[in-house]
Design an enzyme around this catalytic site. Structure first.
Site, PDB file in Angstrom:
ATOM      1  N   LYS A  29       0.863  -1.171   0.000  1.00 22.81           N
ATOM      2  CA  LYS A  29       0.000   0.000   0.000  1.00 22.81           C
ATOM      3  C   LYS A  29       0.905   1.228   0.000  1.00 22.81           C
ATOM      4  CE  LYS A  29      -2.650   3.239   2.526  1.00 22.81           C
ATOM      5  NZ  LYS A  29      -1.943   4.278   1.771  1.00 22.81           N
ATOM      6  N   GLU A  67       9.516   1.964  11.406  1.00 25.37           N
ATOM      7  CA  GLU A  67      10.389   3.136  11.514  1.00 25.37           C
ATOM      8  C   GLU A  67       9.453   4.327  11.594  1.00 25.37           C
ATOM      9  OE1 GLU A  67      12.471   6.506   9.600  1.00 25.37           O
ATOM     10  OE2 GLU A  67      12.607   4.805   8.216  1.00 25.37           O
ATOM     11  N   CYS A 125      12.756  11.560   7.691  1.00 25.28           N
ATOM     12  CA  CYS A 125      12.618  11.235   9.108  1.00 25.28           C
ATOM     13  C   CYS A 125      13.903  11.477   9.879  1.00 25.28           C
ATOM     14  CB  CYS A 125      12.180   9.786   9.268  1.00 25.28           C
ATOM     15  SG  CYS A 125      13.283   8.606   8.469  1.00 25.28           S
ATOM     16  N   GLU A 172       7.375  16.639  16.153  1.00 28.39           N
ATOM     17  CA  GLU A 172       7.946  16.525  14.812  1.00 28.39           C
ATOM     18  C   GLU A 172       7.170  17.422  13.849  1.00 28.39           C
ATOM     19  OE1 GLU A 172       9.502  12.983  11.896  1.00 28.39           O
ATOM     20  OE2 GLU A 172       7.524  12.738  12.789  1.00 28.39           O
TER      21      GLU A 172
END
Length: 485
Positions: free
Chosen positions: A177, A253, A287, A389
Site C-alpha cells: 500500500k 520506523e 525522518c 515533529e
C-alpha cells in the site's frame, strides 16, 4: 493524464467500484493522475494472489530469487527516466535529488539484499548427551508468508524497495500500500517485476487511504503474517493495536525529532553545510532531518548567522531546473500543518533568522506547496515546536556549555531515531555517541548509509531494525532442528 491502477496477480486492474482519487503535483498543485481506489474485495484479492503465489516462490532456491531481484534492479535502471518523471510528479522534489538519491537507491536495494541473502548463515551446535553419542542442532530459515508493506510519501521508491527487496529474497510475497500521495513508482514497479520474470502474485499493489480503507484492511487481514511500516508514530500505534489481535510481526520506523550537536572545535564550514543539509534536504521531509540543533556557546552566534545564510541561499523552483535546490512540501494539508508551527513559533517569541512563511513563486509554481526554509532561536525546550515533529524545512538552534548538557538536551523528548555530531575530538565523539539514546549516530556526516548496517529508532521512533542481515532476519522465521546421533 496518467491513471494508476491496482496491480494484482501480475495484472493491472481498476478498483472494484471503479472509483478514483486525484494525484497532485506538489510543485504546481495540478492534478497529474487519477488513482484507482481499492475496495475490501480488491484488498482480499491481492492477499489471495500473494498467498497463492507463495508456495512456488518460497520453493525457489535463494540464488534464483536473488537472480530475479537483480533483474528488477536492471529494469529500474533501464527505465530510470520514467521512474524519475513519476517520482517527481508525485513528490515535486528537484530532479537532481531524485536522480542521484531516490532512483539509484531503488535499484541498489534489490542488489544489496540479493547479495546478502546468499551469505546469510544459521547456527549449528554440537550437543553432548548422557549416552555419549551426542546430538546436532541446526537452524533453518523460512519465509513468514504474505507481508503487508505500508510505505510513506517522502522517499516513495527508496523506502518501498528497502522493504520489499529483503522480503522477496527471503521467499515472502507482498501486498504493497503506497501512500495515497505518491502512488506512481510502486505501480510502475509492477511492470518491471513482470518484465524481470517475477511470477504473478509475488508483488501486488493496492491504492487507497489508511483508517477505514486499504491500510486498515491490510493490517487486519487474517492471511497477512507481518506488517512493515514507515511513517508517523500515531499511525504506527494504530497499526499495532489492530495487528495485536493476531500477534502479527511488526517492523516500524516511526517519527523523529532529531538533534545535531556542534562543538566549538568542529570544522565550522563543514558543520554549517552538514547541518543545512540535515535540516533542509527534501524540504525537511526526511525522518532523519535535524529539527533541533545544539551549538557550543563560543561559536553559537556565528553558527546561527551562517546557517541562516545557507537557508536563504536555497533555491526553490521548477523540479526539472538543475539549479533548483528546494522542493515543495507534499500537500496543501501538510503545508498548512508546517505553517501552523511557523505561526506558533512566532507567537511563542522565537527569533526568526531566516524564513518563517510561504514562498512567492511565478506561475504555475505559485500554486505549489512551497514554504521558506526557516531557522529559529529563543524557544524554550518544552515548546511544541521543540518537542513535536514538524517534518518541514525548519530547525531551532540553541546554545550549550558542556558536553553533559548537550547530551541531556539531545536525549530529551519521546523520540530516538538519530543524531549528528560535529567535532574534531575523536574521544569526545565516541563518548557522546555512546551516551545518546538513538538508533543511528553520525559523526561529521549525515545520511551516509552502508546498507549492511542496522537502521531503526529507540523510544517512540520505532520497533526493530532494518538493513543488512537485520532485514533478512525480520522477514524470516528460524526453526531449530535437533538430530539425535
Amino acid at each position: 493524464m496518467n491513471k494508476w491502477q491496482l496491480f494484482i496477480a501480475g495484472e493491472f486492474r481498476p478498483g472494484g467500484r471503479r472509483e478514483c482519487f486525484p494525484d497532485y503535483h506538489p510543485a504546481t498543485g495540478a492534478v497529474t493522475a487519477e488513482v484507482a481506489l481499492a475496495t475490501p474485495d480488491d484488498c482480499d484479492a491481492a492477499v489471495t494472489a500473494a498467498r497463492q503465489a507463495l508456495p512456488a516462490w518460497r520453493r525457489l532456491p535463494v540464488a534464483e530469487r536473488a537472480r530475479l531481484l537483480r533483474r528488477v534492479a536492471d529494469g529500474i535502471e533501464a527505465r530510470s527516466a520514467e521512474f524519475l518523471q513519476a517520482e517527481v510528479a508525485d513528490t515535486g522534489k528537484p530532479w537532481a535529488l531524485a536522480r542521484t538519491l531516490d532512483i539509484p537507491r531503488g535499484a541498489a536495494n534489490f542488489r544489496i539484499f540479493a547479495d546478502l541473502a546468499a551469505g546469510l548463515a544459521t547456527e549449528c551446535f554440537e550437543t553432548a548427551t548422557d549416552d555419549g553419542t551426542g546430538a546436532l542442532n541446526y537452524g533453518l530459515r523460512r519465509p513468514l508468508g504474505v507481508v503487508g508493506v505500508i510505505c510513506p510519501w517522502n522517499l516513495p521508491l527508496l523506502l518501498l524497495t528497502w522493504k520489499i527487496a529483503p522480503a522477496l529474497v527471503m521467499g515472502n510475497t507482498v501486498v504493497v500500500k503506497p501512500s495515497e500521495e505518491t502512488p506512481a513508482t510502486a505501480t510502475l514497479l509492477g511492470e518491471v517485476m513482470t518484465a524481470a520474470g517475477v511470477p504473478p502474485g509475488v508483488y501486488n499493489v493496492v491504492h487507497g487511504f489508511g483508517p477505514g480503507s486499504v491500510g486498515e484492511w491490510l493490517v487486519a487481514h487474517p492471511d497477512v503474517a507481518a506488517i512493515t511500516f514507515t511513517g508517523e508514530t500515531r499511525t504506527g500505534q494504530a497499526i499495532m493495536r489492530t495487528a495485536a489481535a493476531r500477534t502479527k510481526r511488526l517492523s516500524f520506523e516511526l517519527g523523529g525529532k532529531n538533534a545535531a550537536i556542534v562543538f566549538a572545535d568542529a570544522d565550522f564550514d563543514r558543520a554549517v553545510a552538514g547541518v543545512a543539509r540535515s535540516s533542509f534536504l527534501n524540504g525537511g521531509q526526511v525522518c532523519l532531518c535535524s529539527e533541533r540543533v545544539y551549538v557550543e556557546r563560543p561559536v553559537f552566534e556565528r553558527f546561527v548567522e551562517a546557517l541562516a545564510l545557507a537557508a536563504r541561499q536555497l533555491r526553490p523552483g521548477p523540479p526539472e531546473d538543475e539549479t533548483t535546490t528546494l522542493g515543495p512540501l507534499i500537500s496543501a494539508a501538510h503545508r498548512e500543518k508546517v505553517l501552523g508551527y511557523y505561526a506558533a513559533a512566532r507567537a511563542a517569541g522565537a527569533e526568526i533568522h531566516a524564513g518563517g512563511g510561504c514562498l512567492a513563486l511565478p506561475p504555475p509554481y505559485d500554486q505549489g506547496y512551497f514554504v521558506e526554509p526557516t531557522v529559529w532561536t529563543g524557544l524554550p525546550e518544552d515548546a511544541p515546536c521543540i518537542v513535536e515533529e514538524i517534518f518541514g524545512p525548519v530547525c531551532h538552534v540553541a546554545p550549550f556549555d558542556t558536553e553533559e548538557e548537550a547530551v541531556a538536551l539531545a536525549n530529551a523528548g519521546d523520540y530516538g531515531l538519530c543524531a549528528a555530531l560535529w567535532t574534531r575530538d575523536l574521544a569526545r565523539a565516541h563518548r557522546v555517541a555512546h551516551a545518546l539514546d538513538v538508533g543511528v549516530v553520525w559523526i561529521n556526516s549525515w545520511f551516509l548509509r552502508d546498507l549492511r548496517t542496522p537502521f531503526g529508532g529507540m523510544k517512540l521512533s520505532g520497533i526493530g531494525r532494518e538493513g543488512g542481515r537485520h532485514s533478512l532476519e525480520f522477514y524470516s522465521e528460524i526453526k531449530n532442528v535437533c538430530v539425535k546421533l
